[in-house]
Design a protein around this motif. Sequence first.
Motif, mmCIF file in Angstrom:
data_model
loop_
_atom_site.group_PDB
_atom_site.id
_atom_site.type_symbol
_atom_site.label_atom_id
_atom_site.label_comp_id
_atom_site.label_asym_id
_atom_site.label_seq_id
_atom_site.Cartn_x
_atom_site.Cartn_y
_atom_site.Cartn_z
ATOM 1 N N ILE A 138 14.491 -16.770 74.231
ATOM 2 C CA ILE A 138 15.159 -17.285 75.424
ATOM 3 C C ILE A 138 16.633 -17.516 75.114
ATOM 4 N N THR A 139 17.465 -17.148 76.072
ATOM 5 C CA THR A 139 18.913 -17.235 75.901
ATOM 6 C C THR A 139 19.535 -17.803 77.159
ATOM 7 N N VAL A 140 20.597 -18.583 77.005
ATOM 8 C CA VAL A 140 21.341 -19.085 78.154
ATOM 9 C C VAL A 140 22.794 -19.302 77.743
ATOM 10 N N ALA A 145 27.429 -44.527 71.700
ATOM 11 C CA ALA A 145 28.654 -44.040 72.304
ATOM 12 C C ALA A 145 28.339 -43.170 73.517
ATOM 13 N N PRO A 146 29.291 -43.040 74.455
ATOM 14 C CA PRO A 146 29.075 -42.159 75.599
ATOM 15 C C PRO A 146 28.837 -40.716 75.147
ATOM 16 N N SER A 147 27.815 -40.082 75.713
ATOM 17 C CA SER A 147 27.495 -38.710 75.333
ATOM 18 C C SER A 147 26.796 -37.987 76.476
ATOM 19 N N THR A 148 26.933 -36.663 76.490
ATOM 20 C CA THR A 148 26.193 -35.813 77.412
ATOM 21 C C THR A 148 25.623 -34.629 76.635
ATOM 22 N N SER A 149 24.521 -34.093 77.134
ATOM 23 C CA SER A 149 23.874 -32.948 76.499
ATOM 24 C C SER A 149 23.424 -31.970 77.573
ATOM 25 N N ALA A 150 23.535 -30.669 77.273
ATOM 26 C CA ALA A 150 23.092 -29.635 78.208
ATOM 27 C C ALA A 150 22.667 -28.413 77.408
ATOM 28 N N GLY A 151 21.462 -27.900 77.679
ATOM 29 C CA GLY A 151 21.020 -26.735 76.932
ATOM 30 C C GLY A 151 19.592 -26.341 77.227
ATOM 31 N N TYR A 157 17.628 -27.780 72.245
ATOM 32 C CA TYR A 157 18.740 -27.114 71.552
ATOM 33 C C TYR A 157 19.889 -27.053 72.554
ATOM 34 N N TYR A 158 21.032 -27.714 72.262
ATOM 35 C CA TYR A 158 21.959 -28.027 73.335
ATOM 36 C C TYR A 158 23.395 -28.222 72.853
ATOM 37 N N LEU A 159 24.304 -28.157 73.808
ATOM 38 C CA LEU A 159 25.681 -28.586 73.590
ATOM 39 C C LEU A 159 25.735 -30.093 73.774
ATOM 40 N N LEU A 197 23.290 -20.135 73.837
ATOM 41 C CA LEU A 197 22.241 -20.704 72.999
ATOM 42 C C LEU A 197 21.020 -19.803 73.028
ATOM 43 N N ARG A 198 20.323 -19.716 71.890
ATOM 44 C CA ARG A 198 19.139 -18.844 71.816
ATOM 45 C C ARG A 198 18.058 -19.491 70.963
ATOM 46 N N LEU A 199 16.824 -19.451 71.456
ATOM 47 C CA LEU A 199 15.642 -19.868 70.708
ATOM 48 C C LEU A 199 14.682 -18.691 70.622
ATOM 49 N N ILE A 200 14.162 -18.447 69.421
ATOM 50 C CA ILE A 200 13.213 -17.348 69.209
ATOM 51 C C ILE A 200 11.946 -17.916 68.607
#
Length: 240
Positions: free
Chosen positions: A84-86, A104-110, A122-124, A170-173
């Motif tokens: 899977i890739t995005v 601390a302030p944080s955000t995640s997307a992935g 698995y994320y930014l 991002l890619r997961l195999i």
Amino acid sequence: MLRTATVLALASAAAVVAAPAPPPTEKERLAKYWGTTDGGGEFELKGKQLTVRSTVGKPNHYGWWEEPIAVPRTGRPVKGDFEITVQVLEAATPRKDAKVDHGAPSTSAGLYIHGANTTLRYYLNQSYDQFAGGAVGTDLRRWVGLEANFPNGGASGMMGSVEDGKLPFLRLIRRGKVVTMSNSVDGEKWSEPNNPFANLDMGIPDELTVGVFVSHSTYQFGHATFDKFTIEKPKSEKAK
């Protein structure tokens, strides 16, 4: 007269058959490309690009499956091996002075994969340093992060920094019981596939749900836009 009526009836039937099908709705297109939606959020589709917004205004980084504030996410079922890739096309950054539940302030997307007793993300990640006494640093740090929970334990860590102004692919195999991950800044040149769980049995079930997500530690409304989401067989299998 009868023959004329018959011809007219056939012409009308032909017109009905030839009528074009209505275009798919946004909900149907979203389901086709991204899957179902879940969690406390909104989902906007433009072409094949998807923007996911959290709408609760409270931290949701721990609200994955059973908490009241569930992470907004998409989901598609997969079985067996996959790749899977995005592309994270755009991602909101946290305010330095944003209210948080802790840390601390944080955000995640992935990307994420989820099955019975197993979740991997698995994320930014975009976050500020936090110093002793609770002071928050001024520089925003950006990296590709990993979090995993499975029957025999869990793990988290940094998988590489992301330059300012850059947004990763991002890619997961998944091959059997092994999941590897890699990232890219242009979708062409990828980091070497990494397997931080080489010596662990993660107990990954054959059937999983996979998709994209947005989470944050702040009392804000985080969002991210994703593109080029694909689910395929691993390259080595497609070549057979």
